[in-house]
Scaffold this motif. Structure first.
Motif, PDB file in Angstrom:
ATOM      1  N   GLU A   1      38.200  49.287  42.222  1.00 29.40           N
ATOM      2  CA  GLU A   1      39.704  48.181  42.921  1.00 29.40           C
ATOM      3  C   GLU A   1      41.121  48.513  42.216  1.00 29.40           C
ATOM      4  OE1 GLU A   1      37.889  44.333  41.638  1.00 29.40           O
ATOM      5  OE2 GLU A   1      37.866  44.963  40.029  1.00 29.40           O
ATOM      6  N   ILE A   2      41.387  49.567  41.724  1.00 30.48           N
ATOM      7  CA  ILE A   2      42.377  49.600  41.106  1.00 30.48           C
ATOM      8  C   ILE A   2      43.524  50.473  42.457  1.00 30.48           C
ATOM      9  CG2 ILE A   2      43.599  52.203  40.875  1.00 30.48           C
ATOM     10  CD1 ILE A   2      41.561  52.084  38.495  1.00 30.48           C
ATOM     11  N   PHE A   3      42.304  51.533  43.169  1.00 34.43           N
ATOM     12  CA  PHE A   3      42.864  52.047  45.131  1.00 34.43           C
ATOM     13  C   PHE A   3      42.593  50.832  45.891  1.00 34.43           C
ATOM     14  CE2 PHE A   3      40.712  55.337  42.016  1.00 34.43           C
ATOM     15  CZ  PHE A   3      42.348  55.417  41.696  1.00 34.43           C
ATOM     16  N   GLU A   4      42.134  49.601  45.763  1.00 39.74           N
ATOM     17  CA  GLU A   4      42.559  48.402  47.065  1.00 39.74           C
ATOM     18  C   GLU A   4      44.045  48.071  47.331  1.00 39.74           C
ATOM     19  OE1 GLU A   4      39.809  45.147  45.487  1.00 39.74           O
ATOM     20  OE2 GLU A   4      37.941  46.932  45.285  1.00 39.74           O
ATOM     21  N   LYS A   5      44.442  47.720  48.277  1.00 38.46           N
ATOM     22  CA  LYS A   5      45.603  47.176  48.779  1.00 38.46           C
ATOM     23  C   LYS A   5      45.376  45.688  48.658  1.00 38.46           C
ATOM     24  CE  LYS A   5      46.546  51.092  51.274  1.00 38.46           C
ATOM     25  NZ  LYS A   5      46.380  51.213  52.076  1.00 38.46           N
ATOM     26  N   LYS A   6      44.207  45.056  48.460  1.00 37.97           N
ATOM     27  CA  LYS A   6      44.625  43.303  47.764  1.00 37.97           C
ATOM     28  C   LYS A   6      43.790  43.090  47.207  1.00 37.97           C
ATOM     29  CE  LYS A   6      46.503  41.406  51.609  1.00 37.97           C
ATOM     30  NZ  LYS A   6      47.127  40.069  52.444  1.00 37.97           N
TER      31      LYS A   6
ATOM     32  N   VAL B   1      49.235  44.901  39.960  1.00 40.70           N
ATOM     33  CA  VAL B   1      47.682  44.133  39.073  1.00 40.70           C
ATOM     34  C   VAL B   1      46.746  45.468  39.835  1.00 40.70           C
ATOM     35  CG1 VAL B   1      46.310  42.045  39.232  1.00 40.70           C
ATOM     36  CG2 VAL B   1      48.453  42.195  39.218  1.00 40.70           C
ATOM     37  N   LEU B   2      45.404  45.541  38.997  1.00 41.20           N
ATOM     38  CA  LEU B   2      44.436  46.832  38.380  1.00 41.20           C
ATOM     39  C   LEU B   2      42.933  45.511  38.991  1.00 41.20           C
ATOM     40  CD1 LEU B   2      45.177  49.001  36.624  1.00 41.20           C
ATOM     41  CD2 LEU B   2      46.432  48.806  38.827  1.00 41.20           C
ATOM     42  N   GLY B   3      42.424  44.264  38.963  1.00 42.82           N
ATOM     43  CA  GLY B   3      42.287  43.925  38.862  1.00 42.82           C
ATOM     44  C   GLY B   3      41.489  43.456  37.087  1.00 42.82           C
ATOM     45  N   ALA B   4      40.042  43.283  37.062  1.00 44.28           N
ATOM     46  CA  ALA B   4      39.738  42.706  36.284  1.00 44.28           C
ATOM     47  C   ALA B   4      38.966  44.245  35.473  1.00 44.28           C
ATOM     48  CB  ALA B   4      38.762  41.488  35.558  1.00 44.28           C
ATOM     49  N   GLU B   5      39.067  44.257  34.266  1.00 45.47           N
ATOM     50  CA  GLU B   5      38.556  45.528  33.868  1.00 45.47           C
ATOM     51  C   GLU B   5      36.741  45.140  33.398  1.00 45.47           C
ATOM     52  OE1 GLU B   5      39.832  47.926  33.152  1.00 45.47           O
ATOM     53  OE2 GLU B   5      41.233  47.789  32.328  1.00 45.47           O
ATOM     54  N   ALA B   6      36.362  46.084  33.702  1.00 45.21           N
ATOM     55  CA  ALA B   6      34.890  46.025  33.599  1.00 45.21           C
ATOM     56  C   ALA B   6      34.283  45.256  32.172  1.00 45.21           C
ATOM     57  CB  ALA B   6      33.799  47.250  33.881  1.00 45.21           C
TER      58      ALA B   6
END
Length: 287
Positions: free
Chosen positions: A44-49, A233-238
């Motif tokens: 998710e770190i590398f997702e455009k959205k 924003v990277l999304g929530a952590e695992a």
């Protein structure tokens, strides 16, 4: 019903503190499944959205890349005129340890090229905190400011990068506030992974301001290119709240990119453009 209650509760949480749907059953997974879950979360770190957060800036958003270019240009300027100049990376816990690793490797590269080693690090709790947890200093904004002032004594041009993955560390907030009060010397950069409006708003000890105040002042000064906020924003952590995971990885990627881009522009005459910095990120990420 429990899931609904959890979802309503999480609406008020910063992104870095939310739970991740990908890893919600990680406690029941066997070892191979855990690795796959962690891999999907890291991706998710590398997702455009970010799927459920489509309006937030990500690592590859144009404003984020442009801010990286602007900060890399400040690195270039300091490397071209090293006298009485300094680059300082600072953070608490894992962020401070990453600051130490980056400064050590960057200074070694400069030393190998017979250049002045102009990078310093600060970690809350001092060098002992590189190996053991020292949480009390992390909550002291005054201590952060004093340590920064000491490290930068006599310098006339300082690029300061304060790392706080959750936009919450009082130690770093104190340092950024000190920089904002001395913009004739300091160019402060805040690196974190929440939107500015989600920065911590609780009062800090012996302070009349909170982290959100500082983040908002930084964003205001960014319009004049006197300060910078880098906060994809990277999304929530695992694992909920463990910002040393995605946050730690993204910190290393972003700062390595910025430092190397500035270095190549200063010593190899590379043209600093958003496209160049983007391609440099791709090189680090191996994608």
């Amino acid at each position: 019903m429990d899931h609904l209650k959890q979802s309503c509760y999480e609406l008020s949480l910063p992104v870095t503190e939310k739970s991740n749907l990908i890893s919600r059953d990680i406690d029941r997974a066997h070892s191979k499944q855990m690795v796959q879950i962690l891999k999907r979360c890291d991706a998710e770190i590398f997702e455009k959205k970010i799927n459920h957060e489509p309006f937030y800036q990500t690592l590859y958003s144009v404003p984020v890349i442009q801010t990286m270019v602007d900060v890399a240009k400040r690195v270039e300027m300091i490397l071209r005129d090293q006298e009485e100049s300094l680059i300082v990376l600072s953070g608490c816990g894992t962020s401070g340890r990453i600051a130490f690793l980056l400064v050590s490797s960057f200074n070694e590269m400069l030393k190998a090229q017979r250049q002045k080693q102009i990078c310093s690090y600060i970690i809350a709790g001092g060098d002992r905190a590189l190996l053991t947890s020292r949480e009390a200093p992390e909550d002291d904004p005054g201590l952060g400011a004093r340590m920064l002032e000491k490290v930068c004594a006599g310098k006339k041009d300082v690029l300061f990068i304060g790392i706080s993955c959750g936009m919450s560390a009082p130690f770093v907030a104190g340092q950024l506030d000190f920089c904002l009060n001395h913009l004739d010397i300091f160019t402060p950069v805040l690196l974190g992974f929440n939107p500015v409006h989600m920065a911590r708003s609780e009062q800090m000890q012996d302070c009349s301001f909170h982290f959100k105040d500082v983040a908002e002042r930084m964003a205001a000064e960014q319009r004049h290119k006197k300060a910078y906020v880098l906060n994809p924003v990277l999304g929530a952590e695992a694992i909920s709240g463990s910002s040393r995971m995605k946050g730690g990885s993204a910190t290393k990627i972003i700062l390595e990119t910025v430092l190397l881009a500035g270095h190549e522009a200063a010593f190899r005459d590379k043209t600093m453009t958003p496209e160049y910095v983007f391609n440099l990120q791709l090189r680090f990420n191996l994608i």
